[in-house]
Design a protein around this motif. Structure first.
Motif, PDB file in Angstrom:
ATOM      1  N   LEU A  52      -1.776 144.205  64.864  1.00  0.00           N
ATOM      2  CA  LEU A  52      -0.432 143.804  65.615  1.00  0.00           C
ATOM      3  C   LEU A  52       0.559 145.004  65.473  1.00  0.00           C
ATOM      4  O   LEU A  52       1.530 145.180  66.381  1.00  0.00           O
ATOM      5  CB  LEU A  52       0.328 142.669  65.203  1.00  0.00           C
ATOM      6  N   LYS A  53       0.258 145.972  64.446  1.00  0.00           N
ATOM      7  CA  LYS A  53       1.184 147.197  64.508  1.00  0.00           C
ATOM      8  C   LYS A  53       0.698 148.198  65.401  1.00  0.00           C
ATOM      9  O   LYS A  53       1.734 149.100  65.416  1.00  0.00           O
ATOM     10  CB  LYS A  53       0.516 147.841  62.893  1.00  0.00           C
ATOM     11  N   MET A  54      -0.342 147.991  65.947  1.00  0.00           N
ATOM     12  CA  MET A  54      -0.666 149.181  66.876  1.00  0.00           C
ATOM     13  C   MET A  54      -0.024 149.052  68.359  1.00  0.00           C
ATOM     14  O   MET A  54       0.645 147.890  68.799  1.00  0.00           O
ATOM     15  CB  MET A  54      -2.185 148.902  67.495  1.00  0.00           C
ATOM     16  N   ILE A  55       0.227 150.223  68.803  1.00  0.00           N
ATOM     17  CA  ILE A  55       0.974 150.136  70.053  1.00  0.00           C
ATOM     18  C   ILE A  55       0.009 149.770  71.232  1.00  0.00           C
ATOM     19  O   ILE A  55      -1.296 149.619  71.088  1.00  0.00           O
ATOM     20  CB  ILE A  55       1.288 151.512  70.688  1.00  0.00           C
ATOM     21  N   SER A  56       0.409 149.102  72.120  1.00  0.00           N
ATOM     22  CA  SER A  56      -0.093 148.628  73.349  1.00  0.00           C
ATOM     23  C   SER A  56      -0.881 149.667  74.260  1.00  0.00           C
ATOM     24  O   SER A  56      -0.592 150.763  74.235  1.00  0.00           O
ATOM     25  CB  SER A  56       0.604 147.536  74.193  1.00  0.00           C
ATOM     26  N   PRO A  57      -1.826 149.035  74.996  1.00  0.00           N
ATOM     27  CA  PRO A  57      -2.362 150.178  75.876  1.00  0.00           C
ATOM     28  C   PRO A  57      -1.196 150.710  76.835  1.00  0.00           C
ATOM     29  O   PRO A  57      -1.296 152.081  77.224  1.00  0.00           O
ATOM     30  CB  PRO A  57      -3.366 149.350  76.616  1.00  0.00           C
ATOM     31  N   MET A  63       3.130 157.143  76.080  1.00  0.00           N
ATOM     32  CA  MET A  63       3.278 158.353  75.323  1.00  0.00           C
ATOM     33  C   MET A  63       2.339 159.276  76.029  1.00  0.00           C
ATOM     34  O   MET A  63       2.764 160.522  75.885  1.00  0.00           O
ATOM     35  CB  MET A  63       2.447 157.970  73.983  1.00  0.00           C
ATOM     36  N   ALA A  64       0.989 159.047  76.456  1.00  0.00           N
ATOM     37  CA  ALA A  64       0.205 160.234  77.368  1.00  0.00           C
ATOM     38  C   ALA A  64       1.318 160.856  78.381  1.00  0.00           C
ATOM     39  O   ALA A  64       1.394 161.896  78.585  1.00  0.00           O
ATOM     40  CB  ALA A  64      -0.892 159.364  77.770  1.00  0.00           C
ATOM     41  N   HIS A  65       1.828 160.040  79.021  1.00  0.00           N
ATOM     42  CA  HIS A  65       2.745 160.375  79.985  1.00  0.00           C
ATOM     43  C   HIS A  65       3.750 161.432  79.649  1.00  0.00           C
ATOM     44  O   HIS A  65       4.049 162.468  80.343  1.00  0.00           O
ATOM     45  CB  HIS A  65       3.433 159.238  80.795  1.00  0.00           C
ATOM     46  N   LEU A  66       4.500 161.010  78.510  1.00  0.00           N
ATOM     47  CA  LEU A  66       5.475 161.960  77.700  1.00  0.00           C
ATOM     48  C   LEU A  66       4.789 163.376  77.448  1.00  0.00           C
ATOM     49  O   LEU A  66       5.328 164.434  77.720  1.00  0.00           O
ATOM     50  CB  LEU A  66       6.105 161.451  76.695  1.00  0.00           C
ATOM     51  N   VAL A  67       3.429 163.203  76.835  1.00  0.00           N
ATOM     52  CA  VAL A  67       2.851 164.659  76.437  1.00  0.00           C
ATOM     53  C   VAL A  67       2.445 165.284  77.825  1.00  0.00           C
ATOM     54  O   VAL A  67       2.745 166.372  77.970  1.00  0.00           O
ATOM     55  CB  VAL A  67       1.473 164.227  75.690  1.00  0.00           C
ATOM     56  N   TYR A  84      -5.481 154.730  66.865  1.00  0.00           N
ATOM     57  CA  TYR A  84      -5.517 154.206  68.255  1.00  0.00           C
ATOM     58  C   TYR A  84      -4.338 155.380  69.002  1.00  0.00           C
ATOM     59  O   TYR A  84      -4.728 155.986  70.084  1.00  0.00           O
ATOM     60  CB  TYR A  84      -5.157 153.124  68.527  1.00  0.00           C
ATOM     61  N   SER A  85      -3.255 155.349  68.435  1.00  0.00           N
ATOM     62  CA  SER A  85      -2.176 155.995  69.135  1.00  0.00           C
ATOM     63  C   SER A  85      -2.385 157.687  68.973  1.00  0.00           C
ATOM     64  O   SER A  85      -2.073 158.435  69.982  1.00  0.00           O
ATOM     65  CB  SER A  85      -0.648 155.846  68.617  1.00  0.00           C
ATOM     66  N   ALA A  86      -2.956 158.058  68.089  1.00  0.00           N
ATOM     67  CA  ALA A  86      -3.473 159.763  67.696  1.00  0.00           C
ATOM     68  C   ALA A  86      -4.640 160.068  68.876  1.00  0.00           C
ATOM     69  O   ALA A  86      -4.469 161.064  69.428  1.00  0.00           O
ATOM     70  CB  ALA A  86      -3.927 159.522  66.403  1.00  0.00           C
ATOM     71  N   TRP A 109      -1.056 166.212  63.878  1.00  0.00           N
ATOM     72  CA  TRP A 109      -1.179 165.967  62.650  1.00  0.00           C
ATOM     73  C   TRP A 109      -0.788 164.629  62.583  1.00  0.00           C
ATOM     74  O   TRP A 109       0.174 164.034  63.202  1.00  0.00           O
ATOM     75  CB  TRP A 109      -0.442 166.811  61.701  1.00  0.00           C
ATOM     76  N   THR A 110      -1.666 163.620  62.069  1.00  0.00           N
ATOM     77  CA  THR A 110      -1.079 162.315  61.911  1.00  0.00           C
ATOM     78  C   THR A 110      -1.315 161.816  60.513  1.00  0.00           C
ATOM     79  O   THR A 110      -2.302 162.285  59.909  1.00  0.00           O
ATOM     80  CB  THR A 110      -1.908 161.476  62.845  1.00  0.00           C
TER      81      THR A 110
END
Length: 166
Positions: A52-57, A63-67, A84-86, A109-110
């Motif tokens: 449940l800690k993971m970001i959702s799709p 996040m990909a859009h921000l990048v 997953y988010s990395a 870096w993560t």
């Protein structure tokens, strides 16, 4: 004087449920790549409560859009869990920096404080094909931050850990 419509209403005053807004965003955002779906599903099986800690799709697509819009070359993610988010971030980094600049390749870096979970993240990142872009640091976020070299400039920091501590 009329009050502006709340975010749960359209301009013409029609009520809009948060469910329909989420459905619209999910339908019109980047779809979850197969390697990310594999990480999400295997994390849910291996760590059912913590998954449940993971970001959702949808959050990953954001996040990909921000990048893609900001085009950072150097990202630090505080809180990795199983990667997953990395992988979302690395996928976007690679796609927006297609040319290979050997002097300054894009890097992420993560950090993950639990060594066993960091090993899972590393395995997921390698399997997804991003080991040349992502470095997993098996340390707590506060330790990484206190030891970070200020000369090592960052373009984006994603705080995905104990947010109240920062």
């Amino acid at each position: 004087m009329d009050t502006p419509p709340s975010p749960a209403h359209t301009k013409d005053g029609q009520e809009r449920s948060h469910t329909s807004v989420y459905a619209y965003a999910a339908q019109n955002s980047a779809q979850e790549p197969q390697e990310l779906q594999h990480i999400r599903e295997s994390t849910a099986k291996e760590f059912p409560t913590e998954a449940l800690k993971m970001i959702s799709p949808l959050q990953g697509a954001f996040m990909a859009h921000l990048v893609h819009t900001q085009k950072p070359r150097r990202i630090l993610e505080l809180g990795c869990f199983t990667g997953y988010s990395a992988v979302w971030l690395a996928h976007a980094l690679r796609s927006c920096h297609q040319t290979h600049d050997l002097l300054s390749p894009p890097r992420l870096w993560t950090c993950e404080r639990d060594p066993e979970v960091a090993a899972v993240a590393t395995k997921n990142i390698v399997r997804a094909g991003y080991s040349d872009t992502v470095t997993v640091i098996s340390e707590s976020a506060d330790h990484v931050l206190t030891r970070w070299d200020p000369a090592q400039k960052l373009d984006l920091i994603f705080i995905d850990t104990n947010k109240s501590a920062y």
